[in-house]
Design a protein around this motif. Structure first.
Motif, PDB file in Angstrom:
ATOM      1  N   ARG A  66       1.256  -6.133 -15.542  1.00  0.00           N
ATOM      2  CA  ARG A  66       0.368  -5.119 -16.145  1.00  0.00           C
ATOM      3  C   ARG A  66      -0.131  -5.579 -17.510  1.00  0.00           C
ATOM      4  NH1 ARG A  66       3.894  -1.341 -13.735  1.00  0.00           N
ATOM      5  NH2 ARG A  66       5.147  -1.210 -15.602  1.00  0.00           N
ATOM      6  N   ALA A 121      -8.558  -0.041 -13.350  1.00  0.00           N
ATOM      7  CA  ALA A 121      -7.679   0.186 -12.200  1.00  0.00           C
ATOM      8  C   ALA A 121      -7.520  -1.092 -11.406  1.00  0.00           C
ATOM      9  CB  ALA A 121      -8.246   1.281 -11.303  1.00  0.00           C
ATOM     10  N   ARG A 151       0.227  -1.303  -4.053  1.00  0.00           N
ATOM     11  CA  ARG A 151      -0.165   0.080  -4.309  1.00  0.00           C
ATOM     12  C   ARG A 151      -1.295   0.135  -5.313  1.00  0.00           C
ATOM     13  NH1 ARG A 151       2.127   2.893  -8.662  1.00  0.00           N
ATOM     14  NH2 ARG A 151       3.370   1.594 -10.018  1.00  0.00           N
ATOM     15  N   TYR A 152      -2.008   1.221  -5.240  1.00  0.00           N
ATOM     16  CA  TYR A 152      -3.123   1.444  -6.151  1.00  0.00           C
ATOM     17  C   TYR A 152      -2.568   1.925  -7.488  1.00  0.00           C
ATOM     18  CZ  TYR A 152      -7.267   3.641  -8.108  1.00  0.00           C
ATOM     19  OH  TYR A 152      -8.297   3.991  -8.940  1.00  0.00           O
ATOM     20  N   HIS A 153      -3.135   1.439  -8.578  1.00  0.00           N
ATOM     21  CA  HIS A 153      -2.664   1.846  -9.907  1.00  0.00           C
ATOM     22  C   HIS A 153      -3.864   2.013 -10.822  1.00  0.00           C
ATOM     23  CE1 HIS A 153      -0.694   1.347 -13.899  1.00  0.00           C
ATOM     24  NE2 HIS A 153       0.301   1.964 -13.294  1.00  0.00           N
ATOM     25  N   SER A 154      -4.010   3.188 -11.383  1.00  0.00           N
ATOM     26  CA  SER A 154      -5.184   3.402 -12.236  1.00  0.00           C
ATOM     27  C   SER A 154      -4.803   3.984 -13.582  1.00  0.00           C
ATOM     28  CB  SER A 154      -6.170   4.357 -11.558  1.00  0.00           C
ATOM     29  OG  SER A 154      -7.339   4.482 -12.334  1.00  0.00           O
TER      30      SER A 154
END
Lengths: 401, 410
Positions: B146, B296, B288-291
């Motif tokens: 991240r 994002a 997985r989607y992460h926004s």
């Protein structure tokens, strides 16, 4: 059912989902060293399908009904579960019932060996798990509860599909299993579906020798150069899942080692001697244990252990207070409320109460049992358990401090 | 699938949001303070973590121990966490103790003692928390990912940085708390069993006198680096990768959620099938989607033996790219039902709903009803998902590995 399979359900018409579980009384304690890891391996293999369903079809059958499904294996249970919207509950129950009579194909077994070995490697890189696993093995010595759930790379390499099929045939008998269901579902239709799938299974002689074990109370440490914290696990002997003192034992663990507000918390975490310090009670079949986990710097480990010893001495000599017990009860009771609001949360307690006690216990029963515990009961239990003597395993960088 | 949202804005600007739930005895609440990791002043990464501990070491009329005992006595399950944008301070409990729990939290947020002697242990625990992350490569690889994927400072470690934590002083941390604990920019959420009139009245009394504030913007700099390897003599290579995609607030958000489910929603999804079932490369693999509000991505984790790491990465990247080549109607249907089921099941938990309505409000400025989400998922088609994937192709991948060997990133 006539073949010994027990069905148990608790209906909550207000729930938006339902949960179903197939509980099998088998785990690593039911294994011999030659087949160590087979219970957990079987758990993986049940997802590989039947004579008429491939693994991919199994996964698609679950996914196209939006099921949240999985399984877990412990020292003494293998549990397959799914949470679903109410309209899919019967189909998913039927699917699980079908999967309980798996094909156990050789090529699936060979491919899955790789996956299991990766799982073993992953947990080797997870010291919070690894240290507890090693400590349990040390604590139980030759007692079967010390068997590793995952097995070792060596035991998995040596395991054959023939051994696995033989173990399956012995353990997955209807009289060794419970099917539990919670949430929003129709009991009669649920029973019909399970009967269709499982009514033809043949019961057989299946047992588990139970013996209590006081623990080896040894201490060991393993140096792992890539770690930078000291990870310490302590195991005390506890009472069994069948023992009425289990509620007192849970409350005792909370007073001594809940994440917040416990003696561990105020003496170790609040003062930043340890970054994590917790104790939990684990009631098992015919035996039980408390395990504590501590994480700190290697330099600080000696001081942490001195403090832990003092906490244990004080609780043994002076007992716990009325105020501590009241706080612990409040925490246990609110945890029960929050967990049981979800059908999936309720499923595990419902199933295990039958597995261990052969009883249906309502949430109110558990609440009343926890409320009824007195300070005297906890303090009597403390004296019997002798908190000053325990098994200890540590993982950390370099030599022991 | 009806849901109702209670809403009230206090004169200061603090927003109160609630979602009542039938048939539950629990309630969960959350104060989303605008004091997340990305908001911390330069050089103080980790100050939010120290703050989240320090504020509980005595507040209002109670010292550290008395406050801890009071919170414990209510049977609270505390859930304090640092995110990119917010520091969340909240709890779940049996609803009968709600008023007392809110009163204690108002003390913690508005009247923390922040005593000198309580600073060092709070700082030490935050430092140890970062050090402990080194021993958990599965978690650490995603933190490092991240950091490198999101434009700085959005992806900052939500645990903190050792060097910056070491330099933190009492005065500096007090100043950060004073500056970022802005009630006017705080979102308060509550879900479960509660009386909104009573909650509003109590919150007005507690927070009504706070001055109005202004939202702050976070200037960002472009992401740095494409591939990072962190040596670790462990059993596995832990691989994290992430690629940019549409944001939560974008029109085709639901298309990318469906696409991510086709990639990795269930055990029949492509990653699990190709990486684990067919090749036996991994035990753990998933995307997985992460926004965040302004950026994002789809993030993926896999852990595997060193000799299989390259193949694992290559298969994963190929599966990301293959998505835009086509999806089947069956895959679409499975993804939709999976997303709708998990939406409904999460709506049974007061904690999940308290979190979800706060995140909606921060990202969109409003709370989506469950019915709206359901309909938007329903409306996606094979064509709309493919159009989204082709309009936003997965071009660059940010990759981080932790383990004994490196991989080649193409």
């Amino acid at each position: 059912m006539a073949n010994g399979l027990v069905l148990i359900g608790e209906i909550n018409p207000a729930a938006k989902s339902a949960a179903v579980g197939f509980f099998t009384r088998t785990g690593s304690r039911d294994e011999t060293p030659e087949i160590n890891g087979v219970s957990h391996f079987l758990e993986h293999m049940l997802f590989k399908g039947t004579d008429t369903l491939s693994a991919q079809q199994v996964n698609e059958e679950f996914d196209r009904r939006g099921a949240q499904f999985n399984a877990f294996t412990s020292e003494e249970n293998t549990v397959y579960y799914a949470a679903v919207l109410p309209e899919y509950l019967l189909e998913i129950t039927s699917l699980w019932g079908e999967l309980m009579r798996p094909a156990l194909r050789d090529d699936d077994f060979d491919m899955e060996k790789n996956v299991i070995k990766e799982e073993i490697a992953m947990y080797a890189d997870t010291p919070t798990f690894d240290v507890v696993d090693r400590c349990r093995t040390l604590h139980y010595g030759a007692h079967p509860c010390g068997n590793s759930v995952l097995g070792s790379i060596e035991s998995i390499d040596a395991l054959t599909a023939v051994q696995m099929r033989e173990y399956f045939a012995r353990r997955y008998a209807p009289n060794n299993m419970v099917v539990a269901c919670t949430g929003n579902f129709d009991w009669d239709r649920f029973c019909t579906i399970v009967d269709e799938r499982c009514g033809g299974w043949k019961p057989q002689q299946v047992d588990r020798p139970l013996s209590h074990f006081e623990g080896t109370k040894q201490a060991e440490r393993l140096a792992k150069p890539n770690l930078n914290r000291e990870h310490i696990c302590l195991i005390h002997t506890g009472v069994s899942a069948q023992d009425s003192r289990r509620f007192a034992a849970s409350l005792l663990a909370m007073v001594v080692g809940d994440d917040l507000g416990s003696r561990f918390y105020w003496e170790l975490v609040d003062k930043a001697l340890a970054e994590a310090a917790s104790m939990q009670f684990n009631a098992m079949d015919g035996t039980g244990m408390f395990y504590s986990y501590l994480r700190c710097s290697s330099d600080g480990a000696a001081r942490v252990m001195e403090t832990v010893q003092r906490i244990f001495r004080e609780v043994q000599t002076d007992g716990i207070t009325e105020e501590e017990l009241t706080k612990a009860k409040n925490k246990v009771l609110s945890a029960l409320v929050i967990k049981n609001e979800l059908p999936m949360g309720r499923l595990v307690d419902l199933g295990f109460n039958w597995m261990y006690l052969g009883q249906y216990r309502s949430i109110e029963d558990d609440v009343e049992s926890a409320k009824a515990v007195t300070v005297d009961e906890v303090n009597t239990l403390v004296r019997q358990l002798d908190p000053g003597s325990f098994t200890q395993y540590s993982l950390g960088r370099g030599a022991a401090v | 699938m009806e849901s109702k949202t209670d809403k009230c804005v206090l004169p200061s600007g603090m927003v109160l949001l609630g979602e009542p739930m039938e048939g539950v005895e629990s309630v969960a609440f959350d104060f989303m303070l605008p004091a997340g990791a990305a908001v911390m002043p330069e050089g103080t990464c980790g100050a939010a973590n120290v703050a989240s501990d320090w504020i509980f070491r005595g507040a209002g009329p109670r010292d550290n121990r008395a406050l801890g005992d009071a919170l414990d006595g209510l049977g609270l399950h505390r859930s304090d966490s640092v995110g990119s944008s917010h520091l969340s301070v909240g709890a779940a409990l049996e609803s009968s103790n709600l008023a007392e729990a809110l009163a204690l939290h108002a003390d913690v947020i508005l009247r923390p003692h922040l005593k000198d002697e309580e600073f060092e242990p709070a700082k030490q625990l935050a430092l140890e928390g970062v050090l402990a992350l080194d021993d958990e490569p599965r978690q650490r690889v995603m933190v490092e990912l991240r950091k490198r994927f999101y434009p700085s400072p959005l992806g900052r470690s939500t645990s903190g940085e050792i060097a910056e934590l070491k330099r933190l002083t009492t005065a500096r941390t007090r100043a950060v708390i004073k500056d970022t604990f802005d009630p006017a920019q705080t979102i308060f959420t509550i879900a479960g069993k509660y009386d909104f009139d009573a909650v509003r009245e109590q919150m007005e009394q507690a927070f009504g006198a706070c001055p109005a504030g202004t939202p702050r913007s976070i200037p960002t700099t472009p992401r740095a680096g494409k591939y990072t390897h962190i040596p670790n003599d462990g059993a596995q290579v832990h691989i994290g990768l992430m690629t940019e995609t549409v944001r939560f607030a974008d029109d085709d958000y639901y298309d990318i959620r469906v696409a991510t489910s086709i990639l990795s929603g269930g055990m029949s999804a492509r990653l699990f099938t190709e990486v684990r079932e067919k090749r036996g490369l991994c035990y753990a693999v998933g995307a997985r989607y992460h926004s965040l509000k302004d950026a994002a991505g789809i993030m993926c984790y896999a852990g595997t033996a060193p000799e299989k790491a390259q193949e694992t990465l290559d298969v994963i990247v190929a599966e990301f790219r293959r998505l835009a080549e086509g999806i089947t109607a069956e895959e679409l249907e499975r993804a939709k039902i999976g997303l709708k089921s998990s939406l409904i099941m999460q709506s049974e938990s007061s904690s999940s709903r308290a979190g979800a309505i706060g995140s909606d409000y921060y990202m969109l400025g409003r709370v989506r009803s469950l019915e709206e989400v359901k309909q938007r998922i329903e409306r996606t088609t094979v064509d709309s998902v493919l159009a989204c994937l082709r309009n936003h192709p997965f071009e660059e991948f940010t990759v981080v590995t932790i383990g004994p060997t490196e991989v080649r990133v193409g």
